[in-house]
Design an enzyme around this catalytic site. Structure first.
Site: not given
Length: 352
Positions: A64, A332
């Site tokens: 992303h 993440y």
């Protein structure tokens, strides 16, 4: 007498008992990181594989990567308070810093080339508690486990000779994980929208809402747009940044709104498998309205250095036993650490 040879891990543990707790903790940290078991899937290995596709893009997220910051607020109506004691579900408004993005690690990818979009949000209550959630514009995840997702990344990696995935590797992968066929069937019929503003974004993973009596309620949630859906157009296919330009134009005309819809599970609904849909007749609760008021470029914007870790949860929301949650959180964090270190070493004014 022949001594039975002990494993490296058991020898280290015996040494830790002599050397003290700090060494033991270090060993457990190393084991958790995969250093003592190289065959184990780790966050580093997963992130390395993610970035191997587009190559290294210093300063950007490993997935992303291309996105836009948004600012707004969540106006709770109090309906979800029967399920969760989280302060943000009580009637009132909570500031939100969010981010729209397209999937993939290439920040220069054309918007039209990546049909899967995402919405990430960070809610901050007056007490300082945060709820961070990353949602995707698809109804379910293709695979049930981090290991399966990693194997998909490996199997779909382009062959240097052809520039395309090896068909035999993909066939072997599908044979091992037939559930991916269900996602493939959905993807074949899926028509991408013409705007981030008209997509429905789903949590995919299940979570537990904890009420004021300590009772746990298994839920998923979705941001359902109040804006009318529209398909991607032919002109959108000629504009590599049409999603960003569309959002800027829409917000210049007024706020954009989504309803936060919470779906409550029943007995037997999967808590640990994001690849399985719950039946459509499950109870839903409208918890309030997300209203986005403005947008800012991600470079230097307020969303750029937020790690939208799905396990940053306020009192009243807890993780389920879905294995993807811990994997997402770890990956993440690894991606965040890498890109912030890269940003620190970039020259002033250098593009992120």
């Amino acid at each position: 007498m022949t001594m039975k040879q002990s494993s490296p891990l058991s020898r280290l543990l015996r040494f830790a008992l002599v050397g003290g707790i700090p060494i033991l903790l270090a060993i457990l940290f190393l084991w958790a990181g995969g250093w003592l078991s190289p065959q184990r899937l780790t966050a580093g290995k997963l992130v390395d594989t993610l970035q191997s596709g587009p190559g290294e893009k210093p300063g950007f997220r490993r997935n992303h990567a291309k996105g836009l910051c948004v600012i707004g607020e969540f106006d709770a109506n109090g309906n979800a308070s029967v399920l969760s004691k989280a302060a943000l579900f009580a009637p009132g408004k909570t500031p939100v810093t969010g981010r729209f993005a397209i999937a993939g690690g290439n920040p220069d990818a054309p918007d039209f080339a990546v049909p899967i979009r995402s919405m990430a949000l960070a809610f901050t209550s007056p007490s300082g508690q945060q709820w961070r959630t990353g949602m995707n514009a698809m109804p379910f995840f293709p695979l049930p486990t981090p290991e399966a997702f990693y194997e998909q990344l490996v199997a779909s990696k382009p062959d240097p000779a052809t520039g395309k995935p090896d068909p035999q590797k993909m066939q072997a992968f599908v044979a091992k994980y037939p559930a991916v066929k269900v996602f493939g069937a959905w993807a074949q019929k899926y028509v991408p929208s013409g705007s981030w503003a008209v997509d429905r974004y789903n949590s995919l993973n299940a979570f537990n809402f904890i009420d004021k009596n300590g009772q746990s309620h298994l839920v998923r949630w979705s941001m359902v747009p109040q804006q009318a859906w529209q398909p991607i157009s032919e002109s959108d296919h000629q504009n590599k940044d049409f999603l960003q330009q569309d959002l800027v134009k829409r917000l210049a005309q007024g706020p954009l709104k989504w309803d936060l819809i919470v779906t409550v599970a029943q007995a037997g609904d999967a808590s640990n498998d994001a690849s399985k849909l719950w039946p459509a007749d499950r109870q839903t609760i409208n918890a309030g309205t997300l209203m986005l008021n403005s947008t800012v470029p991600q470079e230097g914007g307020p969303c750029n250095n937020i790690n939208y870790d799905p396990l940053i949860l306020p009192d009243g929301i807890a993780a389920s036993d879905d294995p993807l949650l811990n994997a997402r959180s770890a990956a993440y964090a690894k991606s965040y650490n890498r890109r912030t270190q890269e940003e620190a070493h970039q020259a002033p004014g250098e593009h992120l």
